[in-house]
Structure formats: C-alpha cells, structure tokens
Design a protein around this motif. Structure first.
Motif, mmCIF file in Angstrom:
data_model
loop_
_atom_site.group_PDB
_atom_site.id
_atom_site.type_symbol
_atom_site.label_atom_id
_atom_site.label_comp_id
_atom_site.label_asym_id
_atom_site.label_seq_id
_atom_site.Cartn_x
_atom_site.Cartn_y
_atom_site.Cartn_z
ATOM 1 N N GLU A 5 -22.238 41.644 -70.919
ATOM 2 C CA GLU A 5 -22.061 41.167 -69.556
ATOM 3 C C GLU A 5 -23.247 41.602 -68.700
ATOM 4 N N LEU B 299 -27.982 34.708 -60.887
ATOM 5 C CA LEU B 299 -26.807 34.189 -61.596
ATOM 6 C C LEU B 299 -27.158 32.850 -62.259
ATOM 7 N N ASP C 73 -23.802 37.129 -64.941
ATOM 8 C CA ASP C 73 -22.396 36.733 -64.982
ATOM 9 C C ASP C 73 -21.705 36.838 -63.635
ATOM 10 N N ARG C 74 -21.962 37.918 -62.901
ATOM 11 C CA ARG C 74 -21.359 38.050 -61.584
ATOM 12 C C ARG C 74 -22.237 38.955 -60.719
ATOM 13 N N LYS D 293 -23.555 25.812 -61.650
ATOM 14 C CA LYS D 293 -22.567 26.747 -62.220
ATOM 15 C C LYS D 293 -22.589 28.087 -61.488
ATOM 16 N N ALA D 294 -23.800 28.511 -61.094
ATOM 17 C CA ALA D 294 -23.953 29.826 -60.451
ATOM 18 C C ALA D 294 -23.207 29.872 -59.121
ATOM 19 N N LYS E 52 -20.349 28.947 -58.545
ATOM 20 C CA LYS E 52 -18.941 29.305 -58.752
ATOM 21 C C LYS E 52 -18.778 30.736 -59.269
ATOM 22 N N LYS E 53 -19.887 31.368 -59.613
ATOM 23 C CA LYS E 53 -19.755 32.740 -60.139
ATOM 24 C C LYS E 53 -19.422 33.697 -58.990
#
Lengths: 313, 249
Positions: B57, B76, B81-82, B193-194, B196-197
C-alpha cells in the motif's frame, strides 16, 4: 560559547573545506574545536591541529566510523554536545547526511548552507536555487549549521592544538558500508580546484569531453558538466555543477556549450572570472560571463588548447 | 510492506522565483505551483515497488495549505492508494515536518518512508534524515538505486566523489536523488480514478506537534547580480585577456 567543527576527510587527508568551516566557526565568537571521526585517521587529526584558531582536536578512531555512516556519526556528535553551543560542518554529501540527524536528536532546527555569519545567531543562506537570499535568526540553544564553503576564506596553518583521543559512542547497528565506486582522476577535485572547465549539452557526446579534458590538463583544471550533459549521459553525475550538483567558486570557470540555465548558474555564479564559449550569442550564460566568445566549440576548444600550449602550459 | 511518501507543493521547477520588493519573502501570488520534482521521483519509486510486489500500500502525505490537496491528487494519479493532508497555512520547518511525519509513520505502521532529498523552495535537505533520527531508524539518503531483500535495503547513494553503496536495516527512511528513475505522467483514466481515492484531512495539532518556527526570517533579498562582461573576438584574444587582464592563467 565553544563551536565544534566536524572534519571532512577520507581517513588519510583532511579536506580543504574544513579550513573554511573553521573560518565560519571562528566568526561565532568563541573557541573552536574539531572532531575527527574515522578509522586509522591520526594524520587527519594532525592536519586539523595545525589549523589556525583551533584550540583542541577530538579524535574518535574506531572501525565504526571508517565510512562515517550517518547513524554512527550522529550518535557520537550528539553525545559530545553537552560542552558546545554550536556544531558546524561543510555542506558536502557527507555532512548533509548526518547533520540533520544530529539536529533532530537535539530537537533543534538545522541552518543549511550558510554563506555568511551576520551575528552568532544570525546567518544568510540561499533559497530557491540561489534566486533569493534569506537572513535567519535562530532561537535554538544549540546551532546546527552546514556551511557553503565557497564563500568563506580558509584559515591559515599556524595552529598547534592539542589532540585528545575520545572513546567511540555505542554502535546503533542500523546500517553497514558495502562499497564505493569513486571516480578516480588525477585532476583536482571540483570543489577545491582553482580552475574548472565544464561542458554542456553542446558537447553532443561523452567522447567529445576529451577535448575539454585536454584543455583541463594544460590548466591543471577540474572538469565539470551541466545537468543537461549529465542527463544526456555525456558525463557522470559526480561531475555535475549546479543546484542539484556541486556548488563551486573557482578563480576561473570556463563554460563550454552551456546555455546557462538557472540550475547551472546556481552552482557557479560565485566564480571569480567566468568565461563562456557558445555558438548562440543569445545564450543566458553570456549575461554572467566576464569574457564571452561566440564560436563553434568544436573549433574554439582545440584552438584554446593550442594557444595554451604556445604559452608553455 | 506499507510505504509512506510525503510530497510538497512548491513553486514550479521552470518558474524563476522573485523576491518581494519589501524583502518579506518570495512572491508566490499567481505563480504556477507543482509537486517538488524530487518527490515525483519518490512517488515513482513507491509505485514501482508496488508493481514489483514489494509494496502493498502507498500512502501519500502532504503538509501545507488546502491547495496541497492537488499535489496529493497528482501522486494518487501516479499510483498512490490514499492520501493524508495535514492542513496548515503556516510555514513548517523541516524539524516540524519530521515530527508530524514521525507520528503518521507510527500510526500507519509504514515500513519504508521515501522522500525527495530536498525541496526546491527552501533547499534545506533535512527532513528525511530528521525523520529517521526521530524514529530511531536507519537512513539511506541521495539514493540512485534501491534493492529490498532479506529484511534489508541495499541502496546506492550519490556522493561527492561518485557512488557509495550501503545496506540498511528495515524499517528505514530513504531519500531520493535525480537519477533513481524517470517519473511517469499520470494517464487520464488514472487521473479520473484518483479523484475517487480517499484523502483524510488533519491538522498538526491532531498529532500533538508544535510547529512554531525555530528560525525567524529577518529578511529576504535578491542575490548579488553579476554584470555581463565583454565579448572577445577570438581564442587568441581570450587567452591574452585571461593572462594579462584577469591574471588567472
């Protein structure tokens, strides 16, 4: 009020930069001691003792300091700090590695790469790759300082300090030295050379650096490179002069085929005399050079070598 | 293995910093800001470790104003990942940053922290080493090659005379130099996508860290400028001037 200077060395020879750090340390107004941490490095302690203004040399000779691993050296320095109000070292990769560790263990800020001492608690340092100079005042009880040695005069050799052997601190056992791949060259080191000749992207290949090396040999100069030349693979990174490489200030700096990006100027603009050879007359390097030659380097550099030869160099 | 990557929002690499006329600092109003270039290299290193199966991670941290969230999003989009944003409008010195990162590293149980060797705004080159010290961990600075094996990291470092290789115990703190890798550009799908992280928002006080500066900035000034000199006509002319006028050869 005593300052502790950490010696820069290779276990045999004391680096020239230490005499300049001593000069900065003397400006803090108190006594100056030097710590030599290494293995079989008595010769370094002797050279340190000769530096003018140094009152005492502490010698920690032990295998755990042979490669001056940051964890080990920091442990030793922090243990000594009870008797000192400041600790200074050169802004070399060796010191940049352990000094912040010392500062954190003492819970103080580090003042990086000072170029001037204004008062014992006030210093000038470059920020933004030398595009601005900041004057800072430290409120910490112990000052942890790295010194950009190009702006300080070395102290003389008239000293005769006592050398005191001290015991090693405990070994944190966190890291080990595996090996070095150091560039071996008979030419002077970039950081101590009086004359430097550097090549940039205009050199077009690593092979063409031979032309520069031929001039360097005539002038007993060190050879440098711009980041563009390093990124293009023409020269190894340890030859890089600039913000992300070495900061140099020789008597004479000759820039060949270097356009003069901010990043490069940050590393050489304190040189005493700057010469630029570039075929582009608009290149920014001409704005900082004392002597500019607008010419094709592939003609000018061999000509330069021949002219120096005529002078018997 | 969990990897923590701190990133800093700084003036863009291609923008020349200008000193404010009143000497109070560098003018950052309406200036393009980006991720510190060395930090892009540390994000890339972490992403490659995840792709190789070494890292499980990647947590991205930034300490700074609300806008530092954009810098976290960039990381991200590259593959983090976060994120954690430690929000403050104050200037935080390296010792303060290191204390906040220590708390986060412990909370997250991160095995490896990878940082840029220095930020191109204050050029301090301190945070990674300070963090390692506060955690009581090993450190591997100015890395140009990193291999993780058998509970240790073998790291090749850029040093003044060339390269040095060391082996350090894990957990560790690594700071990266320019030649470690070539950071990727985030693809458009990854940028989407990033968004929504998750990014957690915190403050320095949440970690019990006092960020009061230890250094008082008295003034910020322009560096001394050099004047352009003369153009010479020929190599002969140049050599004559260097010998007779400048006296340097």
């Amino acid at each position: 009020m005593t300052a502790l200077v950490i010696a820069d060395h290779d276990n045999k020879n004391l680096s020239d930069v230490t005499a300049k750090v001593v000069s900065a340390a003397s400006q803090l107004g108190g006594d100056v001691h030097i710590l030599v941490a290494g293995k079989d490095c008595a010769s370094v302690a002797e050279a340190s003792a000769k530096l003018e203004g140094v009152v005492k040399v502490l010698l920690a000779d032990d295998a755990i300091y042979s490669a001056r691993l940051a964890e080990n050296v920091a442990e030793l320095v922090v243990g000594l700090m009870g008797g000192y109000s400041s600790v200074l070292s050169s802004a070399t990769t060796m010191s940049k590695n352990f000094m912040p560790r010392v500062a954190a263990l003492l819970d103080v800020a580090q003042i990086s790469e000072i170029v001037k001492v204004e008062a014992p608690d006030t210093f000038v340092r470059p920020i933004y790759a030398g595009n601005a100079m900041q004057t800072v005042q430290s409120s910490d009880a112990i000052k942890v300082i790295t010194v950009r040695t190009t702006t300080f005069q070395a102290v003389g050799q008239g000293g005769a300090a006592a050398i005191e052997k001290i015991a090693a601190a405990k070994n944190p056992g966190l890291s080990e030295y595996v090996g070095d791949r150091l560039s071996s060259s008979a030419r002077p080191q970039l950081t101590s050379a009086k004359i430097i000749i550097s090549g940039g992207r205009g050199m077009q290949s690593g092979d063409n650096f031979k032309m520069i090396e031929a001039v360097a040999d005539k002038l007993k100069a060190a050879v440098g490179a711009s980041r563009a030349a390093v990124d293009a693979g023409y020269a190894p990174n340890d030859m890089q002069v600039g913000q992300t490489g070495k900061v140099v200030a020789p008597e004479l700096y000759i820039a060949v085929g270097i356009s003069g990006a901010i990043q490069h100027l940050a590393g050489m603009k304190d040189s005493k005399v700057i010469v630029a050879i570039n075929k582009d007359e608009e290149a920014p390097i001409f704005q900082v050079s004392d002597y500019g030659l607008v010419a094709d380097l592939f003609k000018a550099v061999p000509e330069l070598e021949a002219e120096l030869g005529k002078l018997g160099l | 293995m969990k990897v923590l990557v701190p990133v800093k929002r700084v003036i863009d690499y291609n923008v020349k910093a200008r000193v404010k006329a009143d000497g109070s600092g560098v003018d950052l109003a309406n200036v393009k800001m980006s991720m510190n270039p060395f930090d892009e290299i540390s994000v890339e290193q972490a992403v490659r470790m995840k792709e190789a199966g070494t890292a499980t991670e990647i947590v991205i941290v930034s300490i700074g104003p609300a806008a530092a969230q954009e810098t976290i999003r960039t990381a991200l989009a590259m593959g983090g990942d976060r994120g954690i944003l430690v929000k403050t409008d104050q200037t935080v010195e390296p010792i303060g940053v290191a204390k906040i990162l220590k708390a986060i590293t412990e909370q997250e149980n991160a095995d490896i922290v990878i940082l840029g060797k220095q930020a191109i705004d204050d050029d301090s080159n301190q945070t990674g080493q300070m963090l390692a010290a506060l955690l009581g961990r090993s450190q591997a600075t100015f890395a140009s090659e990193v291999k993780i094996e058998g509970g240790k990291a073998e790291v090749t470092r850029e040093v003044d005379g060339g390269l040095q290789t060391i082996r350090v115990n894990l957990p560790t703190v690594i700071t990266v130099d320019l030649r470690l890798n070539e950071p990727r550009y985030a693809s458009l799908p990854n940028i989407m996508k990033a968004r929504k992280k998750p990014i957690d928002e915190k403050t320095p006080a949440d970690y019990g860290v006092d960020i009061t500066p230890r250094l008082k900035v008295l003034k910020t000034t322009e560096p001394p400028t050099r004047k352009a000199g003369v153009k010479v006509e020929s190599v002969q002319d140049l050599v004559a001037k260097l010998r007779n006028e400048a006296g340097v050869i």
